[in-house]
Design a protein around this motif. Sequence first.
Motif, PDB file in Angstrom:
ATOM      1  N   MET A  43      -1.603  -2.310  -9.503  1.00  0.00           N
ATOM      2  CA  MET A  43      -1.126  -1.268  -8.625  1.00  0.00           C
ATOM      3  C   MET A  43      -1.656  -1.550  -7.222  1.00  0.00           C
ATOM      4  O   MET A  43      -2.821  -1.849  -7.045  1.00  0.00           O
ATOM      5  N   GLU A  44      -0.794  -1.421  -6.199  1.00  0.00           N
ATOM      6  CA  GLU A  44      -1.182  -1.726  -4.837  1.00  0.00           C
ATOM      7  C   GLU A  44      -2.059  -0.628  -4.258  1.00  0.00           C
ATOM      8  O   GLU A  44      -1.896   0.540  -4.565  1.00  0.00           O
ATOM      9  N   ALA A  45      -2.953  -1.031  -3.356  1.00  0.00           N
ATOM     10  CA  ALA A  45      -3.850  -0.082  -2.720  1.00  0.00           C
ATOM     11  C   ALA A  45      -3.086   0.893  -1.828  1.00  0.00           C
ATOM     12  O   ALA A  45      -3.513   2.018  -1.622  1.00  0.00           O
ATOM     13  N   THR A  46      -1.928   0.456  -1.303  1.00  0.00           N
ATOM     14  CA  THR A  46      -1.145   1.333  -0.426  1.00  0.00           C
ATOM     15  C   THR A  46      -0.412   2.407  -1.204  1.00  0.00           C
ATOM     16  O   THR A  46      -0.024   3.414  -0.641  1.00  0.00           O
ATOM     17  N   GLN A  47      -0.234   2.183  -2.503  1.00  0.00           N
ATOM     18  CA  GLN A  47       0.485   3.172  -3.303  1.00  0.00           C
ATOM     19  C   GLN A  47      -0.421   4.317  -3.726  1.00  0.00           C
ATOM     20  O   GLN A  47      -0.063   5.473  -3.617  1.00  0.00           O
ATOM     21  N   ILE A  48      -1.577   4.007  -4.249  1.00  0.00           N
ATOM     22  CA  ILE A  48      -2.481   5.054  -4.705  1.00  0.00           C
ATOM     23  C   ILE A  48      -3.901   4.680  -4.306  1.00  0.00           C
ATOM     24  O   ILE A  48      -4.367   3.586  -4.580  1.00  0.00           O
ATOM     25  N   ALA A  49      -4.566   5.593  -3.637  1.00  0.00           N
ATOM     26  CA  ALA A  49      -5.964   5.391  -3.266  1.00  0.00           C
ATOM     27  C   ALA A  49      -6.800   6.333  -4.114  1.00  0.00           C
ATOM     28  O   ALA A  49      -6.496   7.513  -4.213  1.00  0.00           O
ATOM     29  N   GLU A  50      -7.848   5.827  -4.704  1.00  0.00           N
ATOM     30  CA  GLU A  50      -8.694   6.647  -5.554  1.00  0.00           C
ATOM     31  C   GLU A  50      -9.938   7.054  -4.793  1.00  0.00           C
ATOM     32  O   GLU A  50     -10.570   6.246  -4.137  1.00  0.00           O
ATOM     33  N   LYS A  51     -10.290   8.334  -4.860  1.00  0.00           N
ATOM     34  CA  LYS A  51     -11.511   8.880  -4.272  1.00  0.00           C
ATOM     35  C   LYS A  51     -12.242   9.584  -5.396  1.00  0.00           C
ATOM     36  O   LYS A  51     -11.901  10.704  -5.731  1.00  0.00           O
ATOM     37  N   PRO A 111       2.572   8.397   0.790  1.00  0.00           N
ATOM     38  CA  PRO A 111       3.663   9.194   1.370  1.00  0.00           C
ATOM     39  C   PRO A 111       4.975   9.029   0.605  1.00  0.00           C
ATOM     40  O   PRO A 111       5.719   9.994   0.446  1.00  0.00           O
ATOM     41  N   LYS A 112       5.248   7.816   0.104  1.00  0.00           N
ATOM     42  CA  LYS A 112       6.488   7.598  -0.649  1.00  0.00           C
ATOM     43  C   LYS A 112       6.476   8.393  -1.950  1.00  0.00           C
ATOM     44  O   LYS A 112       7.492   8.981  -2.328  1.00  0.00           O
ATOM     45  N   GLN A 113       5.334   8.439  -2.616  1.00  0.00           N
ATOM     46  CA  GLN A 113       5.238   9.215  -3.848  1.00  0.00           C
ATOM     47  C   GLN A 113       5.343  10.712  -3.558  1.00  0.00           C
ATOM     48  O   GLN A 113       5.965  11.447  -4.318  1.00  0.00           O
ATOM     49  N   ASN A 114       4.737  11.156  -2.458  1.00  0.00           N
ATOM     50  CA  ASN A 114       4.853  12.559  -2.064  1.00  0.00           C
ATOM     51  C   ASN A 114       6.303  12.916  -1.778  1.00  0.00           C
ATOM     52  O   ASN A 114       6.773  13.993  -2.140  1.00  0.00           O
ATOM     53  N   GLU A 115       7.022  12.006  -1.132  1.00  0.00           N
ATOM     54  CA  GLU A 115       8.431  12.231  -0.822  1.00  0.00           C
ATOM     55  C   GLU A 115       9.252  12.346  -2.097  1.00  0.00           C
ATOM     56  O   GLU A 115      10.106  13.230  -2.228  1.00  0.00           O
ATOM     57  N   GLU A 116       9.007  11.470  -3.052  1.00  0.00           N
ATOM     58  CA  GLU A 116       9.720  11.513  -4.329  1.00  0.00           C
ATOM     59  C   GLU A 116       9.408  12.798  -5.084  1.00  0.00           C
ATOM     60  O   GLU A 116      10.303  13.406  -5.684  1.00  0.00           O
ATOM     61  N   LEU A 117       8.149  13.218  -5.059  1.00  0.00           N
ATOM     62  CA  LEU A 117       7.761  14.462  -5.720  1.00  0.00           C
ATOM     63  C   LEU A 117       8.466  15.644  -5.071  1.00  0.00           C
ATOM     64  O   LEU A 117       9.004  16.520  -5.753  1.00  0.00           O
ATOM     65  N   LEU A 118       8.502  15.675  -3.741  1.00  0.00           N
ATOM     66  CA  LEU A 118       9.176  16.753  -3.022  1.00  0.00           C
ATOM     67  C   LEU A 118      10.669  16.767  -3.331  1.00  0.00           C
ATOM     68  O   LEU A 118      11.261  17.825  -3.559  1.00  0.00           O
ATOM     69  N   LYS A 119      11.296  15.588  -3.368  1.00  0.00           N
ATOM     70  CA  LYS A 119      12.720  15.508  -3.713  1.00  0.00           C
ATOM     71  C   LYS A 119      12.963  16.076  -5.107  1.00  0.00           C
ATOM     72  O   LYS A 119      13.943  16.785  -5.339  1.00  0.00           O
TER      73      LYS A 119
END
Length: 127
Positions: A1-9, A17-25
């Motif tokens: 999984m790419e670091a730009t897709q999901i960052a773990e804290k 942002p792309k995943q947030n956009e898909e979730l909002l859609k």
Amino acid sequence: MEATQIAEKGTETIASPKQNEELLKNIIATHPLYQLLIQSHINCFKVGLSEGEEFDATSGEALKKVVNSKSKAAPTPNTSELDHFMEAYCMALSKLKEAIEEPTKETNAFIRATYHELKQLDEVNQP
């Protein structure tokens, strides 16, 4: 999984942002007013295409039915802003449709009156 897709804290996962956009859609597409919104949008495009009476999804009665069915659906957390947006958007599309229809109705009335007058003139001039 790419670091730009999901960052773990720690144990918290932050979506890109792309995943947030898909979730909002997805949230919007499953909203109870979504079908009414789509039909209202289509009705705006239909103005002037035909003179046949069709079900007007932007009518107050249709909005009430969908809002009532929404209350029976499973509650979605934090949707009050989305609910208000969807209702306001449907109402705005309804007003837009009415604003588009008014000149069309006036034009059609003028054409019918002119046609009627021409038909009467033609009947008078026939032997």
